[in-house]
Design an enzyme around this catalytic site. Structure first.
Site, short mmCIF file in Angstrom:
data_model
loop_
_atom_site.label_atom_id
_atom_site.label_comp_id
_atom_site.label_asym_id
_atom_site.label_seq_id
_atom_site.Cartn_x
_atom_site.Cartn_y
_atom_site.Cartn_z
N GLY A 1 3.27 1.25 11.70
CA GLY A 1 2.17 1.09 12.64
C GLY A 1 1.66 2.37 13.25
N ARG B 1 0.85 -1.19 0.00
CA ARG B 1 0.00 0.00 0.00
C ARG B 1 0.88 1.23 0.00
NH1 ARG B 1 -2.62 0.36 5.04
NH2 ARG B 1 -1.34 2.17 5.50
N SER C 1 -2.68 -2.95 6.18
CA SER C 1 -4.00 -3.31 6.71
C SER C 1 -5.13 -2.47 6.14
CB SER C 1 -3.98 -3.20 8.24
OG SER C 1 -3.67 -1.88 8.62
#
Length: 487
Positions: free
Chosen positions: A383, A130, A160
């Site tokens: 993250g 991504r 994600s």
């Protein structure tokens, strides 16, 4: 449910929509639609309980030309990641100073070396990638459709929200139809869930082609964190693989691999199974390796026959230091000369902090200390919640030794356009000025020579966050899921 308003610079000249005056009704509809269609997130205090995922009530305007441009670039970024990951000498040279200062990067490099020295059993690589962008248009109103997309980062591990972003695209389509005029732009199709499943299925099929005989079933293994809050996004991939491709996916942790005796054949008796593909939704942060056992498990996976998503080399190719190095003139030409100019066209200013770069580092550090609002300082972490901004950036650069600085890179701070928007968390909404970040998903499966077996660009993720919030991660609690409305 409550409708809250925070103090923020509200934007004048906002187009009126038929949603105005119906916010409470639309909010209730949106929360119910989200939950009914799987747009859920685990409770922070109990991962067995679920509520709706944080979302924006309306999509965010995004210039169509910029959206089309970054979508068209995604296959080239996939090929670039594969080329960089396969160039061991360039990776070693690029990351040597970073590894000397950053233990996590050093351990990943060591694992890549050790695996190469043993001889790769599996030369295919799968990337579910991504690429994230923000529009650069200081002081602009987002509804004007202004701004140029610049890359924030390229995610090569645990990219994600592909499934939840698909759900939110459906939510915004529903709201736009029920409350005519709720969106002032065109909602592009979003097949992120199906496309990511197709990538995993292609890797599973390639494994079966390589190893056609077995006395146990083959399944995809998803490596997850214990107590995962974003489990529904992962479960949708599990269900999509089964319903669309007849492939079983099982969830394991790194400790499960280690406790399995270092094998990728799991279970007992009739429930024994072998991992054909190992898909990491954990392993991207130092906290995922609480002991040597997790590192041992990662080494077992790297050395196995299974196709990895990603390999440790792909993970290293997604580091911030590599992103900075790729932005330098003439570097992308080493692998993709025909795509180099267009790829560099989405890079913001990126600056090395390596000791070896001497005077140029001293100059850019001095400028960042004097004007910290113009920069962001990035470590080699994924993250969310890791970057340095403002006073923290200034103070950190002033106290870092030259060697400590080498664990970071500096990037020009992107100045995105903003608009008044409604963000929804826990059934409550907050109204105020917001900005957005767009992610484009892409899959790539290559063989040992780097030839592409499968690739696609299936969809997108858009996150909205309040103006003035530095970080952009949904899982880290900074942003809400949304969709682009092309204008």
């Amino acid at each position: 449910m409550r409708l809250l308003t925070f103090i923020a610079p509200l934007l004048g000249g906002r187009k009126m929509t038929k949603l105005q005056g119906h916010e409470e009704e639309a909010l209730g509809d949106a929360v119910a639609w989200c939950v009914a269609n799987g747009g859920c997130y685990a409770d922070p205090n109990d991962p067995k309980l679920y509520g709706h995922a944080p979302f924006a009530l309306e999509p965010f305007p995004f210039p169509r030309a910029e959206y089309d441009r970054v979508v068209a670039l995604q296959p080239a970024f996939g090929r670039l990641v594969d080329c960089v990951a396969r160039d061991a000498a360039w990776l070693e040279d690029t990351l040597k100073e970073t590894a000397a200062s950053d233990e996590f990067t050093r351990k990943l490099l060591e694992l890549r070396r050790e695996t190469d020295a043993k001889g790769l059993k599996q030369t295919c690589s799968l990337g579910l990638l991504r690429s994230d962008y923000m529009l650069d248009a200081p002081g602009s109103n987002a509804e004007d459709g202004s701004g140029r997309a610049l890359q924030v980062e390229l995610n090569t591990i645990a990219s994600s929200f592909g499934c939840l972003s698909t759900v939110i695209s459906g939510l915004h389509s529903y709201i736009a139809q029920k409350y005519e005029g709720a969106s002032n732009g065109v909602l592009p199709p979003n097949k992120a869930k199906d496309g990511l499943c197709a990538g995993l299925a292609a890797a599973h099929a390639e494994f079966l082609r390589q190893f056609p005989s077995s006395d146990v079933p083959r399944r995809v293994a998803m490596v997850v964190q214990p107590g995962e809050r974003n489990q529904m996004d992962q479960r949708m991939l599990e269900h999509g693989l089964w319903e669309g491709h007849g492939i079983d996916l099982r969830r394991v942790t790194l400790l499960d691999v280690e406790e399995n005796g270092g094998k990728l054949i799991f279970g007992e008796g009739d429930d024994r199974w072998e991992a054909s593909v190992v898909y990491f939704r954990a392993g991207y942060a130092p906290d995922d390796y609480a002991s040597d056992k997790e590192w041992q498990a990662r080494a077992v996976i790297e050395a196995s026959n299974a196709i990895k998503c990603p390999t440790v080399a792909y993970q290293l190719a997604g580091t911030k230091k590599v992103q900075q190095a790729l932005a330098a003139p003439g570097i992308i030409e080493k692998w993709l000369p025909s795509d180099a100019e267009s790829l560099r066209g989405v890079f913001a200013g990126l600056y090395s902090l390596d000791v070896a770069d001497g005077a140029s580092v001293d100059a850019i550090v001095a400028e960042a200390i004097e004007h910290p609002s113009k920069f962001v300082c990035k470590p080699q972490r994924e993250g969310g919640g890791n970057n340095l901004y403002g006073d923290e950036l200034k103070e950190s650069l002033m106290k870092f030794s030259p060697q400590e600085r080498a664990a970071y890179v500096l990037m020009d701070r992107i100045q995105p356009p903003s608009k008044t928007a409604t963000l929804v968390r826990g059934g409550e909404s907050i109204v105020g000025a917001c900005v957005c970040e767009l992610g484009i998903y892409g899959t790539i499966l290559t063989n040992g020579e780097g030839a592409t077996i499968f690739e696609n660009t299936p969809g997108h993720l858009l996150r909205q966050k309040s103006l003035g919030v530095d970080e952009g991660g949904v899982a880290a609690g900074f942003a809400c899921l949304s969709s682009p409305a092309l204008v």
